[in-house]
Motif scaffolding. Sequence first.
Motif, short mmCIF file in Angstrom:
data_model
loop_
_atom_site.label_atom_id
_atom_site.label_comp_id
_atom_site.label_asym_id
_atom_site.label_seq_id
_atom_site.Cartn_x
_atom_site.Cartn_y
_atom_site.Cartn_z
N PHE A 418 73.28 88.95 13.99
CA PHE A 418 73.37 87.92 15.02
C PHE A 418 72.73 88.37 16.32
O PHE A 418 72.08 87.59 17.02
N TYR A 419 72.93 89.64 16.66
CA TYR A 419 72.29 90.16 17.88
C TYR A 419 70.78 90.04 17.79
O TYR A 419 70.11 89.60 18.73
N LEU A 420 70.24 90.44 16.65
CA LEU A 420 68.79 90.38 16.48
C LEU A 420 68.29 88.94 16.52
O LEU A 420 67.22 88.66 17.07
N LEU A 421 69.06 88.04 15.93
CA LEU A 421 68.69 86.64 15.99
C LEU A 421 68.70 86.15 17.43
O LEU A 421 67.85 85.35 17.85
N ALA A 422 69.66 86.63 18.21
CA ALA A 422 69.71 86.28 19.63
C ALA A 422 68.47 86.77 20.37
O ALA A 422 67.88 86.05 21.17
N TYR A 423 68.07 88.03 20.08
CA TYR A 423 66.90 88.57 20.75
C TYR A 423 65.64 87.81 20.35
O TYR A 423 64.75 87.57 21.18
N ALA A 424 65.56 87.44 19.08
CA ALA A 424 64.42 86.63 18.64
C ALA A 424 64.39 85.30 19.39
O ALA A 424 63.32 84.81 19.76
N ALA A 425 65.58 84.73 19.63
CA ALA A 425 65.64 83.47 20.37
C ALA A 425 65.21 83.65 21.82
O ALA A 425 64.57 82.78 22.41
N VAL A 426 65.56 84.80 22.40
CA VAL A 426 65.12 85.09 23.77
C VAL A 426 63.60 85.15 23.83
O VAL A 426 62.96 84.54 24.70
N ASP A 427 63.01 85.87 22.89
CA ASP A 427 61.55 85.95 22.85
C ASP A 427 60.93 84.59 22.60
O ASP A 427 59.89 84.25 23.17
N LEU A 428 61.57 83.81 21.73
CA LEU A 428 61.06 82.47 21.44
C LEU A 428 61.09 81.59 22.68
O LEU A 428 60.16 80.83 22.95
N ALA A 429 62.18 81.69 23.45
CA ALA A 429 62.28 80.90 24.67
C ALA A 429 61.17 81.26 25.66
O ALA A 429 60.53 80.39 26.25
N CYS A 430 60.96 82.57 25.83
CA CYS A 430 59.91 83.00 26.76
C CYS A 430 58.53 82.59 26.24
O CYS A 430 57.66 82.18 27.02
N LEU A 431 58.35 82.68 24.93
CA LEU A 431 57.08 82.26 24.34
C LEU A 431 56.84 80.77 24.58
O LEU A 431 55.73 80.35 24.93
N ALA A 432 57.91 79.97 24.42
CA ALA A 432 57.77 78.54 24.64
C ALA A 432 57.43 78.23 26.09
O ALA A 432 56.58 77.37 26.38
N LEU A 433 58.09 78.92 27.02
CA LEU A 433 57.79 78.71 28.43
C LEU A 433 56.35 79.07 28.76
O LEU A 433 55.68 78.39 29.54
N GLU A 434 55.87 80.14 28.14
CA GLU A 434 54.50 80.57 28.40
C GLU A 434 53.50 79.60 27.78
O GLU A 434 52.50 79.23 28.41
N TYR A 497 64.41 70.62 29.57
CA TYR A 497 64.22 70.92 28.16
C TYR A 497 62.84 71.50 27.94
O TYR A 497 61.82 70.85 28.22
N ILE A 498 62.80 72.70 27.41
CA ILE A 498 61.50 73.31 27.12
C ILE A 498 60.78 72.54 26.04
O ILE A 498 59.55 72.49 26.01
N SER A 499 61.53 71.89 25.13
CA SER A 499 60.89 71.10 24.08
C SER A 499 60.02 70.00 24.68
O SER A 499 58.93 69.71 24.17
N GLN A 500 60.49 69.39 25.78
CA GLN A 500 59.70 68.34 26.41
C GLN A 500 58.42 68.89 27.00
O GLN A 500 57.36 68.25 26.92
N ALA A 501 58.49 70.07 27.57
CA ALA A 501 57.28 70.68 28.13
C ALA A 501 56.28 71.01 27.03
O ALA A 501 55.07 70.80 27.19
N LEU A 502 56.78 71.53 25.91
CA LEU A 502 55.89 71.85 24.79
C LEU A 502 55.28 70.60 24.19
O LEU A 502 54.08 70.57 23.86
N ILE A 503 56.11 69.56 24.04
CA ILE A 503 55.60 68.30 23.49
C ILE A 503 54.52 67.74 24.40
O ILE A 503 53.47 67.28 23.94
N PHE A 504 54.77 67.77 25.70
CA PHE A 504 53.78 67.26 26.65
C PHE A 504 52.46 68.02 26.50
O PHE A 504 51.38 67.42 26.47
N HIS A 505 52.57 69.34 26.41
CA HIS A 505 51.37 70.17 26.30
C HIS A 505 50.58 69.82 25.05
O HIS A 505 49.35 69.67 25.09
N GLN A 506 51.28 69.67 23.91
CA GLN A 506 50.59 69.39 22.66
C GLN A 506 50.07 67.96 22.60
O GLN A 506 48.97 67.70 22.11
N VAL A 507 50.88 67.01 23.09
CA VAL A 507 50.46 65.61 23.05
C VAL A 507 49.21 65.40 23.89
O VAL A 507 48.28 64.70 23.48
N ARG A 508 49.16 66.01 25.06
CA ARG A 508 47.96 65.89 25.88
C ARG A 508 46.73 66.41 25.15
O ARG A 508 45.67 65.79 25.15
#
Length: 889
Positions: A418-434, A497-508
């Motif tokens: 679970f800890y490792l899954l949490a860390y993967a989620a942290v990296d995923l969040a930062c990746l999504a923001l970037e 919501y980071i999902s909205q930012a990602l969707i905006f980026h891809q839709v554009r």
Amino acid sequence: MSNERTPLLTSGVCGLNVTTACGMASEATPESSPDTPTKDPRKLNTFFGVMVPTILSMFSIVLFLRTGFVVGHAGLLQGLLMVVVAYTIISLTILSICAISTNGAIQGGGAYYMISRSLGPEFGGSIEYVLGLVEAILDVFGSDPESSVSEGMRVLPQGYWYTVLYSSVVLLLCLLVCLVGAHIYSRTAFVILLVVTVSLLSIFISFVAVKPLTFVITHRGPGNQTLRYNASYTGFSATTLRNNLGPGYSLDYSTNTVMSFATVFAVMFTSCTGIMAGANMSGELKTPSVSIPKGTVVAVFYTFVVYILLFLLVSATCDRTLLIQDYGFFQRINIWPPFVTIGIYCASLSAAMCAMIGASRILHALAVDHLFGLPLAPAAIKSSSGNPWMAVLYTWGLAQCVVFAGQLNAIASLVTVFYLLAYAAVDLACLALEWASAPNFRPTFQLFSWHTCLLGILSCLVMMFVINPVYSSGSIVLLLLLLLFLHYRSPTSSWGYISQALIFHQVRKYLLMLDVRKDHVKFWRPQVLLMVANPRSSCQLILFVNQLKKGGLYVLGHVQLGDLDALPSDPVQQQYNFWLSLVDKLGVKAFVDLTLSPSVRQGTQHLLRITGLGGMKPNTLILGFYDSCTPEDFFLQDPAFCDSSSGRGSEGEYNFGVDLPSLQAHFPPVRHVESPRWLSPEEYVGIISDAMKMNKNVCLARYFFQLEGEGKDSKVDGSERTIDVWPLNLLQPDSRDYEDVCSLFLLQMACVLNMSSKWRHARMRIFLNVETESSDQGWVVNEETFRELLKKLRIRASIKIVPWDSVVQHHTQLEGESTLALSEDFLSAVNCLLMEHSSQAAVRFLYLPRPPAHHSQAQLYLSQLEAVTNSLGPTLLIHGITPVTYTDL
């Protein structure tokens, strides 16, 4: 030897599970709790708030009880490789944590606040450390259950219920410290860090001060045999170092399994999973955006140096037999063995307290955000000093419930995964923001990139499956189920919501790729602009058009009459939430576009020109029919709109400020039959002409308030429905072309409707009007030609031949100025023909003639259409301009 039965997999982190990325706003999460503290709980600096918890979490019992295990089996070189790889993995996650924590103000809840809105595994971490500490106590002080004589200090009785008792006592101790508050915990942790540091110093000093020793180590083998091993502590020796360089994987005496690089690495990695202990204290930190990155980096570097030094010293002074056959060899070679015992207890106790206090902060943040509703509501209560004491009690209660597991091995691997899954989620969040490239994502910490984030995700996932493939798969499934649960609960908030930012980026990006110059008739689909005056009387039509769009663009358009020059602000902007809430209520997949204009005609022109982007622009305009029918109020018929209780449970809190009473009050009552109309016949016909001039297909919808079964909860599949298509221009009998663009457009639209979910089993009928008494019998050939056309178009429909000689005889051509005037007898005969053959149809598709060129004939045009469709039921009058059919592959 004492402590040697401690299970292999232990975890030294106060981590958490995360699922969704947080927004990047810097404002604080609003807390409406009546227990809002009057004092500022932010008192901790970088050292006490981040460094101390992180160091203690990473100096778990692995440091004292598994260092020899790793070096003994893997050897110095592979052991150092494991340390480097493990710290590389967590360093990638640390870069992501630093980036997110320096991108705005951090509130209570730690990484939960920064990254996710989901429950993490802190409960498991707290339980794990309690059980680990109790097991260490029993190994030293517990009496041997198979011996009738107590040796030395081994006076504590052992057994399942004793284990539960000792666990409960230790858990209660942690509870008392955490109830006092994070400030006292930080001081306690500092004292514990001093004790652990002294224990470590005693170990380092012992390597120099203690002379070579030999030991006889005994283990119980199969069949109650006693296995004896001769082991030695050689002191600093080049021979010992050389012998310990390479790997020597062998049988592990506590699990009776042969070790490998993967299994040893899994054990070693658990000592490196304490990186979020400081982040979880974010609510108590004076400057979390500064303290979290600085404190975490320093703490991780410090522990890395300690592990490297220990590996080197152990490899140069202890032979492999001692390392492999005795986990607790540090006590054997220490200048004063109780130093090591005290270090084990203190490290475990501090980690247990860290896990409990971190979990309580997560619970409190969850309760404040109302994510899990009423069950967690009391956890939002805080003391006057800002300590979430109810959340601490929640954590203690949950931990106490699971303490009955009684064995650390039962949960250690799962919690680490679970800890490792949490860390993967942290990296995923930062990746999504970037990847989202949002302008407000500009962290002051710049030593990261999307490459480090992606590498961190992959390394965490690989490590999860190295530790336990079954638990890893199960944890991912659990995470997906939690995501689905949160998705269908549809919680909404203002944190972004980071999902909205990602969707905006891809839709554009994809909209730019959707080049209108590359359009092909083979892939044509309806892209509809439905003009709605008042949704109270148009909901059935809105629902029907939702079935007609076939995956295309669907826009609800509305014109607000007014002049912006005479208004203090734009009234349209305030209306969008009401219209979007209407779309949610109806369950249609539609956009909303509103405009302000002096007239409805001008406003419709605006919407036809500017609605949509690139290749996603409306190609079809749909209007309600202009007649004198009394509108019906759909809001009074549908329970979803008239039941006042329906808006409270699921929507009361997450409705973007639009509850059901507000929605009902926003849209005015339906127009009374005698009320003046905002739209004149000339303006209405002008809208039709404008759309055709702009190369838009036009549909006029009449009697759709009579259509039922289009709602989102309806189970109708169309098996008892009929779709009737009349492709001939009924107002011009001389026109016998069934294959012109408009007729084929009618067929295409009917076919599209027949493919939708609520109409897929409906029967489609196509009516061919023929003059059977005419001397020209070409209609027979036309019928065969038409059947062949339907075959090429892959349209499944039955063809009905309708003689209409009796109708045509009433057709008289009375030339007007610029259009044909049709007799009332002819219009009545056409209506009777339609009533005779299509009265039982669910919906009818009729040919819409072009409107007259001069506005003076608009009233006559509308009256003709009204006479033809009088009392028919749901009917679409369609005029198609764009080619839509294609017969090739």
